[in-house]
Design a protein around this motif. Structure first.
Motif, PDB file in Angstrom:
ATOM      1  N   ILE A  67     -26.795  59.251  -5.955  1.00 19.76           N
ATOM      2  CA  ILE A  67     -25.877  60.339  -6.309  1.00 19.76           C
ATOM      3  C   ILE A  67     -24.481  59.792  -6.588  1.00 19.76           C
ATOM      4  CG2 ILE A  67     -24.705  62.376  -5.378  1.00 19.76           C
ATOM      5  CD1 ILE A  67     -27.360  62.982  -3.863  1.00 19.76           C
ATOM      6  N   LEU A  68     -24.013  58.879  -5.739  1.00 16.22           N
ATOM      7  CA  LEU A  68     -22.694  58.274  -5.944  1.00 16.22           C
ATOM      8  C   LEU A  68     -22.647  57.509  -7.265  1.00 16.22           C
ATOM      9  CD1 LEU A  68     -21.861  56.925  -2.366  1.00 16.22           C
ATOM     10  CD2 LEU A  68     -20.905  58.932  -3.493  1.00 16.22           C
ATOM     11  N   ALA A  69     -23.710  56.743  -7.551  1.00 11.79           N
ATOM     12  CA  ALA A  69     -23.760  55.978  -8.802  1.00 11.79           C
ATOM     13  C   ALA A  69     -23.719  56.904 -10.006  1.00 11.79           C
ATOM     14  CB  ALA A  69     -25.020  55.111  -8.832  1.00 11.79           C
ATOM     15  N   ALA A  70     -24.454  58.015  -9.936  1.00 10.50           N
ATOM     16  CA  ALA A  70     -24.470  58.971 -11.051  1.00 10.50           C
ATOM     17  C   ALA A  70     -23.091  59.588 -11.260  1.00 10.50           C
ATOM     18  CB  ALA A  70     -25.504  60.067 -10.783  1.00 10.50           C
ATOM     19  N   GLN A  71     -22.382  59.875 -10.168  1.00  8.49           N
ATOM     20  CA  GLN A  71     -21.026  60.426 -10.285  1.00  8.49           C
ATOM     21  C   GLN A  71     -20.085  59.408 -10.930  1.00  8.49           C
ATOM     22  OE1 GLN A  71     -20.486  61.399  -6.132  1.00  8.49           O
ATOM     23  NE2 GLN A  71     -20.996  63.551  -6.430  1.00  8.49           N
ATOM     24  N   ALA A  72     -20.211  58.144 -10.527  1.00 10.08           N
ATOM     25  CA  ALA A  72     -19.373  57.094 -11.113  1.00 10.08           C
ATOM     26  C   ALA A  72     -19.677  56.937 -12.595  1.00 10.08           C
ATOM     27  CB  ALA A  72     -19.600  55.776 -10.379  1.00 10.08           C
ATOM     28  N   GLU A  73     -20.954  56.992 -12.950  1.00 12.24           N
ATOM     29  CA  GLU A  73     -21.342  56.862 -14.358  1.00 12.24           C
ATOM     30  C   GLU A  73     -20.771  58.008 -15.187  1.00 12.24           C
ATOM     31  OE1 GLU A  73     -25.580  56.521 -13.959  1.00 12.24           O
ATOM     32  OE2 GLU A  73     -25.425  54.536 -13.028  1.00 12.24           O
ATOM     33  N   ARG A  74     -20.822  59.236 -14.641  1.00  6.53           N
ATOM     34  CA  ARG A  74     -20.247  60.387 -15.354  1.00  6.53           C
ATOM     35  C   ARG A  74     -18.739  60.237 -15.503  1.00  6.53           C
ATOM     36  NH1 ARG A  74     -24.147  63.434 -12.451  1.00  6.53           N
ATOM     37  NH2 ARG A  74     -22.661  63.849 -10.789  1.00  6.53           N
ATOM     38  N   ASP A  75     -18.088  59.751 -14.451  1.00  6.62           N
ATOM     39  CA  ASP A  75     -16.633  59.554 -14.516  1.00  6.62           C
ATOM     40  C   ASP A  75     -16.261  58.517 -15.568  1.00  6.62           C
ATOM     41  OD1 ASP A  75     -16.175  61.419 -12.609  1.00  6.62           O
ATOM     42  OD2 ASP A  75     -15.295  60.076 -11.127  1.00  6.62           O
ATOM     43  N   SER A  76     -17.079  57.475 -15.704  1.00  7.40           N
ATOM     44  CA  SER A  76     -16.765  56.437 -16.693  1.00  7.40           C
ATOM     45  C   SER A  76     -16.917  56.987 -18.114  1.00  7.40           C
ATOM     46  CB  SER A  76     -17.637  55.193 -16.490  1.00  7.40           C
ATOM     47  OG  SER A  76     -18.917  55.320 -17.051  1.00  7.40           O
ATOM     48  N   VAL A  77     -17.896  57.874 -18.310  1.00  3.88           N
ATOM     49  CA  VAL A  77     -18.060  58.513 -19.626  1.00  3.88           C
ATOM     50  C   VAL A  77     -16.865  59.417 -19.899  1.00  3.88           C
ATOM     51  CG1 VAL A  77     -19.442  60.161 -20.955  1.00  3.88           C
ATOM     52  CG2 VAL A  77     -20.579  58.372 -19.627  1.00  3.88           C
TER      53      VAL A  77
END
Length: 726
Positions: A616-626
């Motif tokens: 979940i944390l990784a997915a949030q970071a990935e969305r933030d980078s986009v």
């Protein structure tokens, strides 16, 4: 850190502090002197306030006076444990499984609780007709103590403020805890203490990340915000570099040898960790043997080592826009474990005998060795599937050079594509839901600056790989699940009906509907919805809302099936280079193949929960980078007029998603000048009071960039006009 003695403020209400002290040790009696000592207040005025508050609390039956001047907590059914869900407006909700609804928490009742903290709370008015409210009595566990923000250095101290709208306080940094930070730096800080009478928590700077707006600063800030490590500790890197990665004859003899069978990989052009390959051969009986070969990470990743501990802590690779933060060091992820062509590689395989109807006649699981004949990019394979030709031109080639496939390879790809289409068709017929949401991708220059936007769509070559990976994942889970042994599953519960009804309310505006008759009709109508909106202005909005209506897939030892895929058994077996649950699955599968007894469910449930949290944390970071890259891209297009779709309507304005690049920004209602618009809560729309014009979800509007804030990852837009063309 030693707490400071702080003088009380005039008229201070000590009620919350008293309730917290008494609730923490509910069997003990306290007098006002003991409470004053705990709160470190010494002045007479404060002590009198405590005496007064004790009497008020006792009169309201929130505490009881057991002896003259001695008080004890009243632990009633109105005390609950749960979590704080902050809003961006300094209010919150108390979320508790034992309560039917979330309970509103006014800011004054938070008592230093932060977003997602685990707390004990008292719920007021639960049995009356008034709206229930909660007050935090005790913080049981902080969700996080490290934060990323910009530091403001004063003469004798500093403050760090974050861009997170749910973090309502800044963090006080003493001058001796700056760790070299200068005014305006982006820093990672840890919250060490929050003195009873202090408005802000006390902390110290752990790391200086750089200057705001600089590319590497913002990317590292995203990782730090979610506690995702970037570099490997030196001891882990040293250990990994010493691993023997050679292929030995002794090990080969223990494995099934596929090196003389046609084998290939299909991956994105820029992939470096190739963790799956397919083999294909026609059997004498006319059926097909298809091998799903997965990198044998567990051959190198031994339990109990510092490398394994680091991999478990990370639990997943993180795929940001411009880089990958791997779960395993490069010597394994990109070299020893990666199934590069024309190289012997150890693999763990699921091998199937399949007929022309894509029926599984036989299956085998075990350790193997392969040697890939060719690496395809999705574009190469797609060209072959579409044209059915062996000659691949340079512009379609992974290597940028024209080549010709031999007939065996051509026939293998075409036959596997045909079988994959049958497998996919059968899944859909069984109630699987087809979420093919468009992915936003960026063309980056050498400085990692976004110079273009494109959309990644799922095509036949993607589905070919997907279907055989799903097959392997399903059959491995089924093989162990039917033995009733502890296993790590990927589970997905049925969607929440309330969320589906909310989705129905939105899509009805576009003429779509969901059939709620039964489980099958729901999934069929969802698939029809996703098909109907393809290519339409509301597609991305509907795709996003449909995904949000679904439950979240998690890892668990409790197999409840996978709703979205319509599988009774499902696990993750096919990506151990980048997912730790797959490592667990490989280990358990081999252990059970060797005749092992069922392992502890409690131990593996705990590991599963950790892997879910990290995912979940990784997915949030990935969305933030986009989001960061979208805003960076829009900074260079401030004078351009864009056509967008209203993707959200709130009390403070409308969100608009730009059609040509999927960037989303906010138009504040006060800045829509063509009329005086009022929010209509019933239809989630704004209505012009003079013109009666309506701005609602799905409407097309023209906008321009007002401001693009890289630090806050916030895009503000000017509203220009509505698109009235049909």
């Amino acid at each position: 850190m030693k707490k400071r003695k702080i003088k009380s403020k005039k008229g201070k209400d000590f009620s919350a502090d008293i309730l917290k002290i008494l609730a923490k040790d509910s069997k003990k009696n306290f007098n006002y002197k003991q409470i004053a000592a705990i709160l470190e207040v010494e002045d007479t005025k404060s002590r009198n306030e405590i005496i007064k508050d004790l009497k008020v609390l006792a009169a309201n039956k929130l505490i009881t006076e057991v002896e003259r001047g001695k008080y004890q907590a009243v632990i009633s059914k109105d005390y609950y444990e749960g979590y704080i869900d902050m809003t961006s407006r300094k209010t919150a909700y108390f979320v508790c499984e034992d309560l039917e609804d979330d309970v509103f928490v006014p800011f004054v009742n938070l008592n230093k609780a932060l977003h997602n903290d685990k707390v004990r709370a008292y719920v007021y008015n639960r049995r009356s007709n008034r709206r229930p409210e909660a007050e935090v009595i005790e913080i049981l566990q902080r969700d996080k103590t490290e934060f990323v923000g910009v530091i403001d250095v004063q003469k004798n101290f500093a403050f760090v403020s974050t861009a997170n709208p749910k973090m309502y306080t800044d963090i006080f940094i003493p001058k001796n805890q700056l760790n070299g930070a200068e005014n305006g730096d982006v820093v990672l800080v840890t919250m060490e203490d929050w003195p009873a009478r202090a408005d802000s928590p006390f902390g110290k700077v752990l790391k200086v990340l750089g200057k705001p707006g600089e590319h590497n600063t913002e990317i590292h800030a995203i990782l730090a915000e979610y506690g995702l490590p970037y570099d490997f500790p030196i001891e882990v890197q040293t250990f990994a570099n010493k691993i023997d990665t050679s292929i030995t004859e002794e090990e080969i003899k223990k494995r099934r040898d596929f090196r003389n069978i046609l084998t290939f990989t299909i991956d994105p052009k820029d992939a470096k960790d190739l963790d799956d390959a397919l083999s294909f051969q026609v059997l004498e009986n006319g059926n097909y043997e298809i091998g799903v070969h997965i990198a044998d990470v567990t051959h190198y990743l031994e339990e109990g080592t510092v490398l394994d501990e680091e991999a478990f802590n990370r639990a997943t690779s993180v795929y940001l826009v411009d880089r990958v933060v791997p779960m395993l060091p490069e010597v394994l992820s990109n070299d020893a474990c990666s199934l590069n062509p024309n190289t012997d590689k150890y693999t763990f395989s699921a091998v199937f005998e399949i007929n022309n109807k894509a029926e599984i006649l036989n299956q085998w699981f075990g350790r193997t060795i392969i040697n890939c004949d060719r690496r395809f990019a999705y574009e190469d394979a797609q060209y072959v599937i579409e044209t059915k030709q062996a000659e691949v031109p340079a512009e379609k080639s992974f290597t940028d050079q024209a080549y010709t496939l031999d007939d065996a390879s051509l026939q293998a790809i075409l036959k596997m594509d045909a079988l994959a289409k049958i497998l996919r068709r059968n899944r859909m017929a069984n109630g699987a839901i087809s979420f093919d949401k468009v992915e936003v991708k960026f063309q980056l220059n050498e400085q990692a600056e976004p110079v273009g936007v494109y959309f990644k769509e799922q095509k036949d070559s993607n589905h070919l790989i997907e279907e055989f990976m799903l097959l392997a994942n399903r059959k491995v889970a089924e093989f162990i699940g039917k033995q009733k042994k502890t296993f790590v599953y990927r589970v997905h519960e049925e969607p929440n009906e309330d969320k589906l009804f909310a989705l129905q309310g939105v899509i009805s505006k576009f003429g779509h509907k969901i059939n709620f008759k039964d489980r099958k009709s729901i999934s069929d109508s969802l698939n029809q919805l996703l098909e109907d909106v393809k290519g339409k202005k509301e597609q991305n909005l509907v795709d996003t809302l449909a995904i949000r209506a679904m439950s979240k897939a998690i890892y668990s030892t409790n197999n409840v099936g996978h709703y979205g895929l319509a599988f009774d058994y499902y696990s993750h077996f096919t990506s151990p280079i980048r997912r730790y649950p797959d490592v667990l699955v490989h280990r358990l599968l081999q252990y059970y193949l060797d005749g092992g007894k069922s392992v502890s469910e409690e131990v593996f449930e705990e590991k599963s929960a950790h892997c879910t949290d990290r995912e979940i944390l990784a997915a949030q970071a990935e969305r933030d980078s986009v989001k960061y890259m979208q805003i960076k891209y829009m900074q260079d297009h401030k004078d351009q007029e864009f056509l967008g779709v209203i993707s959200g309507v709130t009390e403070w304005g409308i969100y608009v998603e730009i059609i040509e690049n999927k960037c989303e920004g906010m138009v504040r209602v006060r800045e829509i000048k063509e009329d005086y618009y009022v929010f209509d809560e019933q239809q989630y729309a704004y209505v012009g009071q003079v013109t009666k014009n309506v701005l609602q979800l799905g409407d097309e509007v023209y906008v321009k960039v007002k401001s693009a804030d890289l630090v806050k990852k916030q895009l503000d837009l000017w509203y220009l006009r509505q698109n009235t063309k049909e």
